[in-house]
Design a protein around this motif. Structure first.
Motif, short mmCIF file in Angstrom:
data_model
loop_
_atom_site.label_atom_id
_atom_site.label_comp_id
_atom_site.label_asym_id
_atom_site.label_seq_id
_atom_site.Cartn_x
_atom_site.Cartn_y
_atom_site.Cartn_z
N ASN A 78 -17.82 1.33 -5.93
CA ASN A 78 -18.54 0.30 -6.68
C ASN A 78 -19.29 -0.65 -5.74
OD1 ASN A 78 -17.80 1.33 -9.14
ND2 ASN A 78 -16.07 -0.05 -9.41
N LYS A 79 -18.70 -0.97 -4.61
CA LYS A 79 -19.36 -1.85 -3.64
C LYS A 79 -20.61 -1.18 -3.08
CE LYS A 79 -18.49 -4.46 0.58
NZ LYS A 79 -17.52 -4.75 1.64
N GLU A 80 -20.51 0.11 -2.74
CA GLU A 80 -21.65 0.82 -2.16
C GLU A 80 -22.78 1.06 -3.15
OE1 GLU A 80 -22.57 5.03 0.07
OE2 GLU A 80 -20.79 3.90 0.66
N THR A 81 -22.45 1.20 -4.43
CA THR A 81 -23.47 1.54 -5.43
C THR A 81 -23.85 0.38 -6.35
OG1 THR A 81 -21.80 2.36 -6.97
CG2 THR A 81 -22.79 3.98 -5.46
N ALA A 82 -23.40 -0.82 -6.04
CA ALA A 82 -23.64 -1.98 -6.90
C ALA A 82 -25.12 -2.24 -7.15
CB ALA A 82 -22.98 -3.22 -6.31
N ASP A 83 -25.97 -1.95 -6.17
CA ASP A 83 -27.41 -2.20 -6.30
C ASP A 83 -28.12 -1.16 -7.17
OD1 ASP A 83 -26.90 -0.26 -4.32
OD2 ASP A 83 -28.83 -0.64 -3.36
N LYS A 84 -27.40 -0.11 -7.59
CA LYS A 84 -28.01 0.95 -8.40
C LYS A 84 -27.44 1.00 -9.81
CE LYS A 84 -28.71 3.70 -4.29
NZ LYS A 84 -27.83 4.17 -3.26
N ARG A 85 -26.87 -0.11 -10.27
CA ARG A 85 -26.25 -0.16 -11.61
C ARG A 85 -27.18 0.42 -12.67
NH1 ARG A 85 -21.68 -2.51 -13.24
NH2 ARG A 85 -20.53 -3.70 -11.71
N PRO A 88 -20.89 6.47 -12.81
CA PRO A 88 -21.83 5.37 -13.04
C PRO A 88 -21.83 4.42 -11.83
CG PRO A 88 -19.87 5.08 -14.39
CD PRO A 88 -19.75 6.41 -13.71
N ALA A 89 -23.00 4.09 -11.34
CA ALA A 89 -23.13 3.24 -10.16
C ALA A 89 -22.57 1.85 -10.42
CB ALA A 89 -24.59 3.13 -9.75
N GLY A 90 -21.72 1.39 -9.52
CA GLY A 90 -21.17 0.05 -9.59
C GLY A 90 -20.20 -0.17 -10.73
N ALA A 91 -19.85 0.87 -11.48
CA ALA A 91 -19.00 0.69 -12.66
C ALA A 91 -17.93 1.76 -12.79
CB ALA A 91 -19.87 0.65 -13.91
N ALA A 92 -17.53 2.37 -11.70
CA ALA A 92 -16.48 3.39 -11.76
C ALA A 92 -15.13 2.71 -12.03
CB ALA A 92 -16.42 4.17 -10.46
N THR A 93 -14.25 3.40 -12.74
CA THR A 93 -12.91 2.89 -13.03
C THR A 93 -11.89 3.96 -12.67
OG1 THR A 93 -12.86 3.75 -15.29
CG2 THR A 93 -13.81 1.54 -14.99
N PRO A 94 -10.61 3.58 -12.55
CA PRO A 94 -9.60 4.59 -12.23
C PRO A 94 -9.27 5.51 -13.40
CG PRO A 94 -8.66 2.36 -12.15
CD PRO A 94 -10.11 2.22 -12.46
N ALA A 95 -9.89 5.28 -14.54
CA ALA A 95 -9.70 6.15 -15.71
C ALA A 95 -10.40 7.49 -15.44
CB ALA A 95 -10.29 5.48 -16.94
N PRO A 96 -10.19 8.49 -16.29
CA PRO A 96 -10.91 9.75 -16.10
C PRO A 96 -12.42 9.52 -16.05
CG PRO A 96 -9.19 10.02 -17.73
CD PRO A 96 -9.25 8.56 -17.40
N PRO A 97 -13.17 10.23 -15.26
CA PRO A 97 -12.80 11.41 -14.48
C PRO A 97 -12.22 11.10 -13.10
CG PRO A 97 -15.13 11.07 -14.24
CD PRO A 97 -14.62 9.99 -15.18
N VAL A 98 -12.29 9.85 -12.64
CA VAL A 98 -11.81 9.51 -11.29
C VAL A 98 -10.32 9.76 -11.16
CG1 VAL A 98 -11.57 7.69 -9.57
CG2 VAL A 98 -13.66 7.84 -10.92
N GLY A 99 -9.54 9.22 -12.07
CA GLY A 99 -8.08 9.34 -11.99
C GLY A 99 -7.60 10.77 -12.04
N THR A 100 -8.17 11.57 -12.94
CA THR A 100 -7.72 12.96 -13.07
C THR A 100 -8.17 13.81 -11.88
OG1 THR A 100 -9.64 13.40 -14.47
CG2 THR A 100 -7.57 12.97 -15.58
N ALA A 101 -9.26 13.42 -11.23
CA ALA A 101 -9.73 14.21 -10.08
C ALA A 101 -8.99 13.83 -8.79
CB ALA A 101 -11.23 14.00 -9.89
N LEU A 102 -8.79 12.53 -8.57
CA LEU A 102 -8.20 12.07 -7.31
C LEU A 102 -6.69 11.91 -7.35
CD1 LEU A 102 -10.82 9.36 -6.26
CD2 LEU A 102 -10.81 11.80 -5.74
N GLY A 103 -6.13 11.56 -8.51
CA GLY A 103 -4.70 11.31 -8.63
C GLY A 103 -3.81 12.43 -8.11
N PRO A 104 -4.04 13.68 -8.51
CA PRO A 104 -3.17 14.77 -8.05
C PRO A 104 -3.18 14.97 -6.53
CG PRO A 104 -4.50 15.49 -9.92
CD PRO A 104 -5.01 14.14 -9.51
#
Length: 141
Positions: free
Chosen positions: A43-50, A14-30
């Motif tokens: 979030n900074k780059e996509t803030a205008d596309k919320r 989601p633009a401007g609303a990503a969180t470290p919870a899944p799917p981000v955490g599970t994809a990048l954490g390992p």
């Protein structure tokens, strides 16, 4: 000297609303990527596309640094927004989900042109029209 690429990941966030919870955490954490660094930059780059889903391609290097490139929203979400529907049809042959005009189709094709494999706007419109048809969205003159 160029950095050595560890992996390239593709996510729809989601633009401007990503969180470290899944799917981000599970994809990048390992891969050892600092989650908040990515989340804040995205979030900074996509803030205008919320309110839109923005695909992102993340290149992770051996030293756990990363780079990312954002893409245009998926054609299906652009079509649903243009048609004013929440989802495509469950029975495409029998039930239509909604409709869009040829002008709306052209606008979507122009927006997707940089990410779509088409040589000109007419070819891009045919690709987007195929997606619309598979979702049960009619194209009216």
């Amino acid at each position: 000297m160029a950095k050595k690429v560890k992996i390239i990941l593709k996510l729809n966030l989601p633009a401007g609303a990503a969180t470290p919870a899944p799917p981000v955490g599970t994809a990048l954490g390992p891969h050892g990527v600092p989650l908040m660094d990515f989340v804040n930059a995205y979030n900074k780059e996509t803030a205008d596309k919320r309110g839109q889903i923005i695909p992102v391609e993340i290149t992770i290097y051996q030293d756990t640094s990363f780079e990312f490139v954002t893409k245009t929203p998926p054609a299906s979400s652009l079509l649903m927004k243009a048609a004013g529907v929440a989802k495509g049809s469950d029975a495409v042959l029998n039930t239509k989900a909604g409709s869009i005009t040829k002008e709306q189709l052209k606008q979507i094709a122009e927006e997707k042109m940089e990410d779509i494999n088409a040589k000109d706007i007419d070819a891009a419109m045919k690709i987007i029209a195929g997606t619309a048809q598979s979702m049960g969205i009619e194209i009216k003159d």
